[in-house]
Scaffold this active site. Structure first.
Site, PDB file in Angstrom:
ATOM      1  N   GLU A 130      12.471   2.033   2.395  1.00 22.33           N
ATOM      2  CA  GLU A 130      11.604   2.448   3.499  1.00 22.33           C
ATOM      3  C   GLU A 130      12.194   2.182   4.889  1.00 22.33           C
ATOM      4  OE1 GLU A 130       8.983   4.130   2.941  1.00 22.33           O
ATOM      5  OE2 GLU A 130       8.770   3.803   0.787  1.00 22.33           O
ATOM      6  N   PHE A 158       0.842  -1.198   0.000  1.00 27.46           N
ATOM      7  CA  PHE A 158       0.000   0.000   0.000  1.00 27.46           C
ATOM      8  C   PHE A 158       0.875   1.245   0.000  1.00 27.46           C
ATOM      9  CE2 PHE A 158      -2.690   3.170   2.372  1.00 27.46           C
ATOM     10  CZ  PHE A 158      -3.608   3.365   1.349  1.00 27.46           C
ATOM     11  N   GLY A 159       0.711   2.057  -1.048  1.00 34.39           N
ATOM     12  CA  GLY A 159       1.430   3.318  -1.147  1.00 34.39           C
ATOM     13  C   GLY A 159       0.528   4.481  -0.786  1.00 34.39           C
ATOM     14  N   TYR A 160       0.975   5.293   0.165  1.00 30.58           N
ATOM     15  CA  TYR A 160       0.192   6.458   0.571  1.00 30.58           C
ATOM     16  C   TYR A 160       0.999   7.751   0.458  1.00 30.58           C
ATOM     17  CZ  TYR A 160       2.770   5.599   4.925  1.00 30.58           C
ATOM     18  OH  TYR A 160       3.763   5.376   5.851  1.00 30.58           O
ATOM     19  N   GLY A 161       2.269   7.624   0.081  1.00 35.40           N
ATOM     20  CA  GLY A 161       3.145   8.771  -0.119  1.00 35.40           C
ATOM     21  C   GLY A 161       3.802   8.664  -1.475  1.00 35.40           C
ATOM     22  N   SER A 162       5.128   8.741  -1.512  1.00 35.71           N
ATOM     23  CA  SER A 162       5.826   8.744  -2.801  1.00 35.71           C
ATOM     24  C   SER A 162       5.663   7.439  -3.573  1.00 35.71           C
ATOM     25  CB  SER A 162       7.311   9.043  -2.596  1.00 35.71           C
ATOM     26  OG  SER A 162       7.926   8.045  -1.807  1.00 35.71           O
TER      27      SER A 162
END
Length: 231
Positions: free
Chosen positions: A127, A50-54
């Site tokens: 990350e 799940f990507g919520y930023g870059s």
């Protein structure tokens, strides 16, 4: 900009800027964290990220499918003190993470099983350079109606660079001023804003912060040329 080649070849001690040695995770620590995460894999279904930023606009991952979706129970917060990448120890910024409560929209990526560990190793290098996140299996509600299990990088509140105060008036001056080898902290925030608009998503929790950072930049750079480090 972070690319696959950058991640493959990066020396974590120098590529992201000067990181305090006591904070920097070794390749062995990252591998152990990844193995522990995979050991908790909830089922034999595909692995999603799940990507919520870059990760939304620059995943730098090989994936077989992507879909927008919602994570319930967590919200975006600039709660990570940023001393590398887009900040320095002398002039730290703030990086995005997730804190408990609310909901977050973002992009989910399904990884190919045949190269799963290779992709996750690159992702962990990106990350988990200081182990600031807790990689957590969460259920995502995809916009096409499916529910999937995904790895989500959630802030570890025990980390030395965790910052609990995320009020706009506190963090806006930090974000407006910070920069590092990967660019300015403000540009990250604006890229996030642009991607949310592009995807038709809304995050009301960012509104005050965006207004404050833009106001600070307009006051300090009236010619529109962003020169970081004014604070």
């Amino acid at each position: 900009m972070i690319t696959r080649d950058f991640l493959m070849n990066a020396d974590c001690k120098t590529a992201f800027g000067a990181i305090e040695e006591s904070l920097l995770w070794s390749a062995e620590q990252r591998a152990a964290s990844l193995a522990a995460t995979l050991a908790c894999r909830p089922d034999e279904g595909p692995v999603w990220i799940f990507g919520y930023g870059s990760l939304m606009w620059n995943p730098a991952l090989e994936f077989t499918e992507s879909c927008t979706g919602t994570l319930v129970g967590w919200h975006r917060a600039f709660c990570l003190r940023l001393t590398a990448g887009r900040g320095t120890a002398h002039q730290p910024g703030r990086m995005l993470a997730l804190k408990e409560g609310g909901r977050t929209t973002g992009v989910a990526y399904r990884l190919p099983e045949e190269t799963l560990e290779q992709e996750l190793t690159l992702l962990w290098k990106r990350e988990m350079i200081t182990g600031c996140y807790l990689p957590t299996w969460c259920q995502l509600d995809l916009d096409d109606g499916r529910t999937v299990n995904a790895i989500v990088f959630i802030m570890d509140p025990r980390h030395p660079e965790y910052e609990s105060d995320t009020r706009a008036q506190v963090i806006a001056p930090l974000i407006a001023a910070a920069s590092g080898p990967l660019g300015t902290n403000a540009q990250y925030l604006f890229s996030l804003e642009q991607e949310l608009i592009k995807l038709g998503m809304q995050d009301d929790g960012l509104n005050d912060l965006l207004v404050s950072v833009k106001k600070l930049l307009a006051e300090n750079f009236p010619d529109g040329v962003l020169r970081p480090g004014f604070a």
